[in-house]
Scaffold this active site. Sequence first.
Site, PDB file in Angstrom:
ATOM      1  N   ARG A 158       0.794  -1.225   0.000  1.00 41.93           N
ATOM      2  CA  ARG A 158       0.000   0.000   0.000  1.00 41.93           C
ATOM      3  C   ARG A 158       0.829   1.278   0.000  1.00 41.93           C
ATOM      4  O   ARG A 158       0.520   2.219  -0.728  1.00 41.93           O
ATOM      5  CB  ARG A 158      -0.940   0.055   1.217  1.00 41.93           C
ATOM      6  CG  ARG A 158      -2.283  -0.574   0.972  1.00 41.93           C
ATOM      7  CD  ARG A 158      -2.796  -1.164   2.249  1.00 41.93           C
ATOM      8  NE  ARG A 158      -1.902  -2.228   2.641  1.00 41.93           N
ATOM      9  CZ  ARG A 158      -2.049  -3.494   2.279  1.00 41.93           C
ATOM     10  NH1 ARG A 158      -3.080  -3.859   1.577  1.00 41.93           N
ATOM     11  NH2 ARG A 158      -1.179  -4.423   2.629  1.00 41.93           N
ATOM     12  N   THR A 159       1.862   1.316   0.837  1.00 40.66           N
ATOM     13  CA  THR A 159       2.589   2.584   0.952  1.00 40.66           C
ATOM     14  C   THR A 159       3.188   2.951  -0.404  1.00 40.66           C
ATOM     15  O   THR A 159       3.001   4.063  -0.907  1.00 40.66           O
ATOM     16  CB  THR A 159       3.671   2.483   2.052  1.00 40.66           C
ATOM     17  OG1 THR A 159       3.024   2.139   3.266  1.00 40.66           O
ATOM     18  CG2 THR A 159       4.407   3.807   2.236  1.00 40.66           C
ATOM     19  N   LYS A 191      26.220  -4.437  -4.428  1.00 41.86           N
ATOM     20  CA  LYS A 191      27.658  -4.342  -4.730  1.00 41.86           C
ATOM     21  C   LYS A 191      28.406  -3.719  -3.562  1.00 41.86           C
ATOM     22  O   LYS A 191      29.595  -3.444  -3.660  1.00 41.86           O
ATOM     23  CB  LYS A 191      27.881  -3.473  -5.969  1.00 41.86           C
ATOM     24  CG  LYS A 191      27.270  -4.008  -7.243  1.00 41.86           C
ATOM     25  CD  LYS A 191      27.628  -3.043  -8.380  1.00 41.86           C
ATOM     26  CE  LYS A 191      26.908  -3.397  -9.652  1.00 41.86           C
ATOM     27  NZ  LYS A 191      27.014  -2.305 -10.636  1.00 41.86           N
ATOM     28  N   ARG A 195      11.688   3.564   2.980  1.00 38.91           N
ATOM     29  CA  ARG A 195      11.320   2.588   4.025  1.00 38.91           C
ATOM     30  C   ARG A 195      12.569   1.786   4.351  1.00 38.91           C
ATOM     31  O   ARG A 195      13.232   1.272   3.436  1.00 38.91           O
ATOM     32  CB  ARG A 195      10.198   1.668   3.548  1.00 38.91           C
ATOM     33  CG  ARG A 195       9.976   0.516   4.514  1.00 38.91           C
ATOM     34  CD  ARG A 195       8.720  -0.266   4.210  1.00 38.91           C
ATOM     35  NE  ARG A 195       7.528   0.499   4.539  1.00 38.91           N
ATOM     36  CZ  ARG A 195       6.290   0.023   4.450  1.00 38.91           C
ATOM     37  NH1 ARG A 195       6.092  -1.214   4.027  1.00 38.91           N
ATOM     38  NH2 ARG A 195       5.255   0.779   4.754  1.00 38.91           N
ATOM     39  N   HIS A 229       5.799   5.595  11.294  1.00 44.09           N
ATOM     40  CA  HIS A 229       5.278   5.548   9.927  1.00 44.09           C
ATOM     41  C   HIS A 229       4.314   6.734   9.815  1.00 44.09           C
ATOM     42  O   HIS A 229       3.097   6.572   9.867  1.00 44.09           O
ATOM     43  CB  HIS A 229       4.555   4.210   9.728  1.00 44.09           C
ATOM     44  CG  HIS A 229       4.198   3.882   8.316  1.00 44.09           C
ATOM     45  ND1 HIS A 229       4.264   4.787   7.280  1.00 44.09           N
ATOM     46  CD2 HIS A 229       3.738   2.729   7.771  1.00 44.09           C
ATOM     47  CE1 HIS A 229       3.869   4.184   6.162  1.00 44.09           C
ATOM     48  NE2 HIS A 229       3.550   2.934   6.435  1.00 44.09           N
TER      49      HIS A 229
HETATM   50  C1  NCD Z   1       2.390  -1.248   7.954  1.00 44.65           C
HETATM   51  C2  NCD Z   1       3.889  -1.077   8.030  1.00 44.65           C
HETATM   52  O1  NCD Z   1       4.617  -1.334   7.083  1.00 44.65           O
HETATM   53  O2  NCD Z   1       4.296  -0.610   9.091  1.00 44.65           O
HETATM   54  N1  NCD Z   1       1.910  -1.356   6.672  1.00 44.65           N
HETATM   55  C3  NCD Z   1       1.556  -0.209   5.987  1.00 44.65           C
HETATM   56  O3  NCD Z   1       2.380   0.553   5.601  1.00 44.65           O
HETATM   57  N2  NCD Z   1       0.253   0.018   5.798  1.00 44.65           N
HETATM   58  C4  NCD Z   1       1.834  -2.236   8.897  1.00 44.65           C
HETATM   59  C5  NCD Z   1       2.386  -3.633   8.932  1.00 44.65           C
HETATM   60  O4  NCD Z   1       3.291  -4.001   8.192  1.00 44.65           O
HETATM   61  O5  NCD Z   1       1.875  -4.396   9.755  1.00 44.65           O
END
Ligand code: NCD
Length: 312
Positions: free
Chosen positions: A59-60, A88, A109, A137
């Site tokens: 989703r993100t 590398k 991320r 997040h």
């Molecule tokens: C979450 C995350 O990556 O922290 N997912 C998201 O971005 N909606 C939640 C999760 O992984 O449980």
Amino acid sequence: MAKNRFFNRNVVSIRDFDRDDFSYLFDVTDKIQTLKSKERGEIAKGLILGYIFYEYSTRTRLSFESAMSSIGGRSLGISDVDSSSIMKGESYADTIKTISLYSDVVLIRHPSDGSSRYACEISQKPVINGGSGSEEHPTQAMLDIYTIFKEKKKIDGLSIGIVGDLKYGRTVYSLIYALSNYNVDIHLVSPAVLRIRSESIYDISHKVNMQQHLELSDDLLQKLDIIYVTRIQRERFPDLQEYKKIQGLYTIDENILKKSKPNVSILHPLPRVDEISPSIDNTVNALYFKQAAYGKELRAALLSILLHENPF
Ligand code: NCD
């Protein structure tokens, strides 16, 4: 509309934003949904979102890409570090620097706490934290509170249960920090081993009412307006045996809904594993896919105000 305080800013921690920022962001999110696609498609014309995901994402990443495309911009990035020069031996710093050379805003991320804050020192462009370890997040919390606001028409006065892995779930921390700007009751429900990291919320505990529970009891269910469910973060567990002991502990299903307020809203940042039974997906209470859909709109608004002082 109020003054844009997001322009050119890093989005690393939700703690860097306040209630006025959230209401401005909500207004822009509402506004952007009313624009004709031609007008909307002019906002980020010629601009690029660069990203790198050191951890899995559905989703993100996709909502950011979809959001950027809906405002006329483009995205490029690395979603599979195995295919990049990181394999590398290229450093994190050089990787971030490179992405920032090719883009106007950088989304990251990474499994380490502090990774986004560090990236801000290297990137020449604004950084968006798309998840940093079990720390934060922030854009998820923005869309979570936007969802609550849209559905309940308010945030103040609500009783909000947060259930599941409160120790490792980064969305939980960002959400609690965001909610500490409002007058809400927070009920934290988790097994003892997955309790919230108290040192992380020490400074907000005087700002917001918080109670901890081991069970989602009938009494508690009668109070909650929102149940925010989280996945047990298996990948952050030092011992898989421990994970197995608590897997499936608080499954939200018809039985739970029966004992809850009729208009309780069930939220989840997703992905779910077994914390919410798919049998309730079509109830009016299940908001998690709507929440994911709001994610695109909110992120389109966020990108617009990061990239432009006056986006409209
Ligand atoms: C979450 C995350 O990556 O922290 N997912 C998201 O971005 N909606 C939640 C999760 O992984 O449980």
